[in-house]
Enzyme design. Structure first.
Site, short mmCIF file in Angstrom:
data_model
loop_
_atom_site.label_atom_id
_atom_site.label_comp_id
_atom_site.label_asym_id
_atom_site.label_seq_id
_atom_site.Cartn_x
_atom_site.Cartn_y
_atom_site.Cartn_z
CG LEU A 1 -1.91 -1.12 1.40
CD1 LEU A 1 -2.66 -0.96 2.72
CD2 LEU A 1 -2.88 -1.15 0.23
CG ASP A 2 0.45 4.37 -2.91
OD1 ASP A 2 1.26 3.55 -3.37
OD2 ASP A 2 -0.39 4.98 -3.59
CG MET A 3 4.25 6.52 3.92
SD MET A 3 5.68 7.59 3.93
CE MET A 3 5.00 9.08 3.21
#
Length: 593
Positions: A412-414
């Protein structure tokens, strides 16, 4: 006039703007409004053809230069990225760090010399005799190669016949054996002869071409490449960037220790370096800054008119790291937030762990996590640390080197929160990744959009070029549909991604609108592919939902949300070892209130 007076509408901030993540200070907002009024009144953007432009403002203290009583006063500087309508000498704005557009300057003179070499190359390549010789050579090479291939196949068939004859068990006379040997020897010799003849004939062609054309072409191309490389190195040397300590470094030196060890094209021509360089050169003290987009978004990326944006990292991070030395700069507002994030475990067995990742935490270790803190900054590191500390994770899985194995099966993106699966050994990791690769894993995300999607009533929205593909298909009730856009990395501004109709990889997302209040929209998103930043671009891009996710730092508008409102709320898959169906749910809690 380059320095513009500014009325003090707020106290001067104690710390300078952290340029890669900020909410514009009221002074910067006031300066930006002054600049926007000038753009409107002057019509300067009417000269810019195509899409819009990034502009920036830097609020400075003039130390009494423009004050009747000699007291420090506020003013602001304005800049635009790159060129504006092909020029970099507009009087309202600060000049470039180096003016490569001077007609009689070294850069333009050398460009003209390179253009002359290009003209000579094109002249040779368009010479009728050169073209005729090249076509004749190509035709001969194709025909000769086809003849040799036909003979090779004939020889292979004859060899098979001889082999079958020997394996048949029937008596073979000495004369027949001799004939078979002669046939084999002849065909091998004929193949060698034809190959030699072709090579000799092609060498004759190449010799004739080289004597008149290709030697000169090769020499000109080497000369052009060397001139271009030398000019680029020389140009980077002209960008001598100052900082608040009075230190000066050129771009080659600044980028020497970066990943590519060389400056990217356009480095030093963005708003922030221009503004700071002018301030340092003229003894002005930087107070705060901001950058905003004016005009239509480019076709391949997402920009919103009058929205504020952080400085780009690929070009500006190394430069501004140097230029901000000596200034008291705000800390990265996300760094402290990341340090306080907690990672909740949703499911755990000896094979895998399902966690609920908070926004602001990395999925896997990365350079952005290196803040000098001893606390783990990624999901993998947090889980390893828990095992090392004896908390949770009852079943230990280790590699040969006794390192606890924790590997994310997907990322997942940060800035995205939600459900994430971590494997506890190599076999499980491989089995989980196979499910993701085969697209048998179903994921649902929840997001809050900034605005209301512009959806046609059941009418497919198409790309505005000649391509007839449907990029957005909407149901008749205008509450659901599918987005399909080709995506690729924006190599000029990583980690941004862009819509790339020429080289992008296909991406597909189903969506459903849950609620809207006219200002924001709550949606569910089901990605059918897993491209980087897919959901964020599909929401923000004008050929998608045309409504960015609230708080998106790359593709959204300035927001006080405090985080990006995108959450991985639901995931379904099969257990990688037992095969049992698994379903996990983590509601986002997002609402429009």
């Amino acid at each position: 006039m380059t320095i513009h007076p500014l009325e003090a509408c707020a106290p001067v901030p104690r710390l300078f703007t952290y340029p890669f993540c900020y909410e514009p200070h009221p002074l910067a907002v006031a300066a930006a409004r002054e600049l926007q009024a000038y753009i409107t009144e002057s019509g300067v953007m009417l000269h810019e053809h195509g899409c819009g432009k990034m502009f920036g403002v830097l609020v400075v203290q003039t130390d009494g230069l423009h004050s009747p009583d000699g007291q420090p006063t506020l003013a602001f500087l304005a800049a635009y990225s790159g060129l504006l309508a092909g020029r970099n000498d507009w009087s309202y704005f600060v000049p470039p760090v180096y003016d490569a557009q001077q007609v009689d300057g070294h850069f333009k003179q050398t460009e003209r010399e390179i253009s002359a070499v290009n003209r000579e190359i094109r002249g040779i390549e368009s010479d009728p005799m050169y073209i005729k010789l090249m076509m004749t050579r190509q035709e001969y090479a194709s025909k000769a190669a086809a003849d040799i291939e036909a003979l090779r196949q004939e020889a292979a068939a004859a060899k098979m016949r001889r082999h079958s004859r020997r394996e048949s068990g029937a008596a073979i006379s000495d004369e027949e054996l001799a004939a078979m040997t002669r046939e084999s020897q002849y065909m091998k010799a004929e193949l060698r002869r034809r190959r030699h003849d072709m090579e000799q004939r092609l060498a004759d062609f190449d010799s004739r071409l080289a004597s008149v054309y290709t030697s000169r072409l090769d020499s000109l191309r080497r000369c052009r490449r060397q001139m271009s490389d030398d000019l680029q190195r020389w140009l980077f040397g002209q960008y001598r960037m100052l900082n608040a300590l009075g230190e000066e470094r050129d771009l080659t030196d600044i980028f020497a220790h970066t990943v590519h060890a060389a400056p990217p094209a356009g480095a030093g021509d963005c708003c922030a370096p221009k503004l700071l360089q002018y301030a340092y050169r003229h003894g002005l003290r930087p107070v705060c800054m901001a950058e905003f987009w004016w005009g239509e978004s480019p076709r391949h990326e997402v920009r919103h008119h009058l929205s504020y944006y952080p400085a780009c990292r690929s070009k500006c991070l190394p430069i501004l790291t140097h230029m901000l030395r000596g200034l008291d700069v705000e800390p990265d507002p996300l760094a402290a937030d990341r340090a306080t994030k907690r990672l909740e475990t949703v499911y755990e067995d000896e094979y895998m762990i399902v966690v609920d990742k908070p926004s602001g935490m990395l999925s896997v270790p990365g350079r952005r996590a290196s803040d000098g803190s001893a606390a783990p900054m990624s999901v993998e590191e947090v889980l390893r640390q828990r095992v090392a500390d004896g908390h949770g994770a009852q079943h230990l899985a280790t590699n040969d080197d006794s390192t606890v194995f924790m590997r994310a099966a997907h990322r997942l993106d940060m800035d995205t929160s939600g459900l994430m699966i971590v494997a506890r050994n190599e076999r499980v990791l491989r089995l989980l990744q196979e499910q993701f690769a085969k697209r048998t894993v179903t994921k649902r995300y929840e997001a809050v959009l900034d605005g209301t999607p512009a959806l046609a009533d059941g009418t497919p929205t198409k790309h505005d070029g000649t391509d007839d593909r449907q990029w957005l298909t909407v149901s008749s009730d205008r509450r659901s549909g599918t987005i399909s856009l080709p995506l690729s990395a924006d190599i000029t501004d990583r980690p941004r991604q862009c819509v790339d109709f020429d080289h992008g990889k296909p991406s597909l997302t189903d969506f459903s609108i849950t609620a809207t209040d006219g200002h924001h929209t709550l949606v569910s998103l089901w990605p059918r592919t897993g491209r980087t930043h897919q959901l964020r671009l599909h929401c923000a891009h004008r050929l998608g939902l045309s409504a960015p996710i609230v708080g998106d730092p790359l593709y959204g508008r300035t927001s006080q949300a405090g985080r990006m409102m995108l959450h991985a709320a639901e995931i379904s898959l099969h257990h990688p070892v037992t095969g049992a169906p698994l379903h996990f749910l983590s509601p986002s809690g997002f609402s429009l209130k």
